[in-house]
Scaffold this motif. Structure first.
Motif, short mmCIF file in Angstrom:
data_model
loop_
_atom_site.label_atom_id
_atom_site.label_comp_id
_atom_site.label_asym_id
_atom_site.label_seq_id
_atom_site.Cartn_x
_atom_site.Cartn_y
_atom_site.Cartn_z
N ARG A 1 -18.93 30.97 16.76
CA ARG A 1 -19.32 30.27 18.00
C ARG A 1 -20.72 29.68 17.86
O ARG A 1 -20.98 28.57 18.32
CB ARG A 1 -19.24 31.22 19.20
N TYR A 2 -21.60 30.42 17.22
CA TYR A 2 -22.95 29.92 17.02
C TYR A 2 -22.94 28.69 16.11
O TYR A 2 -23.57 27.68 16.39
CB TYR A 2 -23.86 31.01 16.45
N HIS A 3 -22.19 28.78 15.01
CA HIS A 3 -22.11 27.63 14.10
C HIS A 3 -21.55 26.40 14.82
O HIS A 3 -22.01 25.28 14.58
CB HIS A 3 -21.24 27.96 12.88
N ALA A 4 -20.57 26.60 15.69
CA ALA A 4 -19.98 25.49 16.43
C ALA A 4 -20.99 24.83 17.36
O ALA A 4 -20.85 23.65 17.70
CB ALA A 4 -18.77 25.97 17.21
N SER A 5 -22.01 25.56 17.76
CA SER A 5 -23.01 25.02 18.69
C SER A 5 -24.12 24.23 17.99
O SER A 5 -24.92 23.58 18.66
CB SER A 5 -23.64 26.16 19.50
N LEU A 6 -24.18 24.30 16.67
CA LEU A 6 -25.25 23.64 15.93
C LEU A 6 -25.07 22.12 15.93
O LEU A 6 -23.94 21.62 15.96
CB LEU A 6 -25.31 24.14 14.49
N ASP A 7 -26.17 21.42 15.87
CA ASP A 7 -26.14 19.96 15.79
C ASP A 7 -25.82 19.51 14.38
O ASP A 7 -26.17 20.17 13.40
CB ASP A 7 -27.51 19.39 16.18
N SER B 1 -18.64 35.76 16.71
CA SER B 1 -19.89 35.35 17.35
C SER B 1 -20.66 34.38 16.45
O SER B 1 -21.28 33.43 16.94
CB SER B 1 -20.75 36.57 17.73
N SER C 1 -29.51 22.32 10.24
CA SER C 1 -29.99 22.27 11.62
C SER C 1 -30.17 23.66 12.23
O SER C 1 -30.57 23.78 13.39
CB SER C 1 -29.04 21.44 12.49
N ASN C 2 -29.93 24.70 11.46
CA ASN C 2 -30.09 26.08 11.95
C ASN C 2 -31.53 26.52 11.72
O ASN C 2 -31.82 27.35 10.85
CB ASN C 2 -29.08 27.00 11.25
N PRO D 1 -25.18 38.34 19.45
CA PRO D 1 -26.22 37.61 20.18
C PRO D 1 -27.21 38.51 20.94
O PRO D 1 -28.42 38.27 20.90
CB PRO D 1 -25.42 36.73 21.15
#
Length: 161
Positions: free
Chosen positions: A26-32, A23, A136-137, A102
């Motif tokens: 997946r969150y890291h992959a969503s970061l800009d 999880s 960016s987090n 999440p």
């Protein structure tokens, strides 16, 4: 919802953390503005190896948060020699991973894990605890600032190209 219980665990708990690690991936992959993440199996294999090494050599402390018998978050803390440059103590700690499912975010799980890790660091006589956060987090940065962390060191990457 029942209370979360944080306990310190050993390497035998590592296999139970795969869902939490994924999880986080997946969150890291969503970061800009970040590089691509490794494939899931590769990420987990590498991280498990690191966790086992840190726990086996005594430098790692693993804290797991359970709710109703299910792991809903974990924090890996390492302790190592202090840096040669900065007068922050002979030994320092670093939060290597803080992962919360999440559905459990903003429910106090991360804070409970942080409290346990900071108490362990304090008990070990540690004066400084570090954490690395993707720039960016912003949610994680705010979380760590609320826990008393301050901006200190900027790590930069240069890619071949």
């Amino acid at each position: 919802m029942s209370d979360v219980v944080v306990r310190e665990c050993g390497a035998e708990q590592i296999p139970d953390l795969a869902e939490l690690w994924e999880s986080l991936g997946r969150y890291h992959a969503s970061l800009d503005e970040v590089p691509a993440v490794r494939p899931a199996a590769d990420r987990w294999e590498r991280r498990q190896r690191q966790y086992r090494e840190w726990l086996s050599d005594g430098d790692g402390r693993l804290f797991v948060a359970d709710r109703d018998g299910r792991a809903v978050g974990y924090l890996m803390l390492t302790i190592s020699d202090g840096p040669a440059t900065w007068a922050v103590g002979d030994r320092v700690a670093e939060i290597e991973t803080l992962a919360v499912l999440p559905a459990e975010r903003s429910s106090g799980v991360g804070s409970a894990l942080m409290d346990a890790a900071l108490a362990a660091a304090n008990d070990a006589g540690i004066e400084a605890v570090a954490v690395g956060v993707v720039h960016s987090n912003t949610g994680a940065i705010r979380f760590y600032e609320r826990a008393g962390f301050e901006h200190f060191y900027v790590e930069m990457l240069r890619f071949k190209g």
